[in-house]
Design an enzyme around this catalytic site. Sequence first.
Site, PDB file in Angstrom:
ATOM      1  CB  SER A 176     -11.450 -13.163 -29.714  1.00  0.00           C
ATOM      2  OG  SER A 176     -10.995 -13.627 -30.974  1.00  0.00           O
ATOM      3  CD  GLU A 234      16.046  -2.176  31.712  1.00  0.00           C
ATOM      4  OE1 GLU A 234      16.912  -1.267  31.748  1.00  0.00           O
ATOM      5  OE2 GLU A 234      16.259  -3.299  31.218  1.00  0.00           O
TER       6      GLU A 234
END
Length: 688
Positions: A365, A94
Amino acid sequence: MEIITKNGLRNSSKYIRFFVIIAFLFIIAASITLAGILIYARVLGPPPLAVSQSTIYYSDDGSIIGESNNGQKRYWVSIENISPSLVDATVSIEDKNFFAHYGFDFKRIGGALLADIKAMAKVQGASTITQQYARNLFLEHDKTWSRKLSEAFYTIRLEMFYSKEEILEGYLNTIYYGNGAYGSEAASQYYFGKSAAELTLAEATMLAGIPKGPSSYSPLVSLDKAKQRQKVILDSLVTNKYITKNQKESALNEQLSYIGKFPIASIKIAPYFQDAVKNVLKNELHIDDRTIALGGLRVYTTLNTQQQEIAEQTIHSVINPASNLQIGFVAMNPANGYVQAMVGGRNYEESPFNRAVQAKRQPGSTIKPILYYAALEHGFTPTTMMSSEKTTFRFDNGSDPYTPHNFNNKYAEGNITLAQALALSDNVYAVKTHLFLGEDTLVETGKRFGIDTPLQKVPSLALGTSNVKVIEMANAYSILANGGKKVKPVYITRIETANGKVIYSHKQTTKRILDKDLTFVMNQLMTGMFDEKLNGYSSVTGSPIKKDITRIYGGKSGSTETDSWMIGYTPQLVSAVWTGYDQGKPITLTADKVYAKNVWIKFMEESLKDEPIKGFAPTKGTVGVYINPKSGKLATTACPTKRLMYFTKETVPIDYCSDLPKENNKSSNHHNGKTDKDTPWYKRILPW
């Protein structure tokens, strides 16, 4: 033959001087402009390196369970944790002069310009690594002059304030490698299933070729083009003296294996729990969506991956795959409120709706322990007696009469104790207690137990007809399990930024909100659903799973026409299970009605199998005595049944059971002419 006159020479000299002056002025102007740019860059200071990164979620043991990323995988690692081969390959292909220039490679720019002119097209790039990094950080990738000028300015600032190593590290963490992978770490994980530090020369040079064109040079798109690009990079490494020819040939011949997926799959490990964590981040900690997704946060959660796996496997094995029944499940550590496992449905991909924290259903319950704790506060004891028979309640305020029913319309013949009422889940006893205390009492007590969903002030509230969330009920039972201290569901223990700065840390509080003696009495009562010794009229509600129990549990089941619940606990762990249909369809099949209990007991037994068996430790203000369950009075050796029960010191029973032969009654009720009431309670504990 051309003759140049003196006037011609003078005119030429004039033009030359003019052009020299213009060039000189241009150089001065350019120098002033450049100096101004440099001064301005210096004044602005270093550009912030606010790089988007995936937010990572961790379990309680530090393992990764998922991430937020908006489809972009971004992980930042230091350059020391990137393979030197990838660093060298990237620089070589690069920007080979990266360490020598100051952000711009003018020789390379000139060469690229000549190549473009010769080809009459854009054929060669000249951007340095610094320029590309500036573009990745701050700019769009459009090809306008304004973008190029901004890129150049950012490049100057990067070179001015950051070292080459910092710039290179940033570039390697932001460059795009295709398939949603940004940066070398994400790319290494995606293509090779390993960290960037572990890449070989062959793998590194294969990766380094992808950014030139991910749609062309990815080995998963075109292996031939990828190999050609790899060879170009290896040749450049040889030319630039990074590697030898032998190393190049070895790398070219190495057979590479490709994974093609990210190892972190965010919807596989506790997806409902992860959604709950994100909800906390957004709505409680007020972190914006973008930061949650790409802020690079490290979110440390309370999830216990082992318990989560047990929960999911248990649900899968217990519930018939053909059933459309849904489930909400939560497991919590009662000591601190940490949510350790969560399942919000049978299949997250089909339905991400979280029934553990979003759905509101009738608790049945399972609300009764909260009611009976309030009753203990108002003078009830475990042996407070009431009749269990079909009863119609009529009200002076004009409300319609109300007739609660027991399961299968079974009622006791005569009086039962609070302990039996809880173990047998007697509805008449519950409604009588509720109305005696006043309808406001259960509503207010529910708030103390962490139920934020508003409860309706109606007679049937005692039977759980007002909707609540599974997470609220798990939290309420956690308060009982920890001895009466306030806790709230906790999902996150700590949040760090990508650089390790702690921005949130959970602070634990231990405020007592329940009476410790009454809480212990309540915990002992809660073990009754598994205790057949309380059986005087019908089976206790825990009978179907009693055979699977190996330790002491407190718990309560609950059911309505459309809901089935089981919530239970030890001092170490609480879990709550709801099952039912999303649309509120009645549960009619017998098998569907027992799923909640079976899921609960299998989860608890498997999760605690390596943990010590712990009961609930008696408090100093309580006393344990043997009680005859049927009469609710002190038992003697002649009593057919007795059970150890606990009371506060002020409420210990003073009478002995009367269901004995006459002569036994006579001997047990009188001692040297004194009645039971004349005998101190501590001498009546074990009178024999």
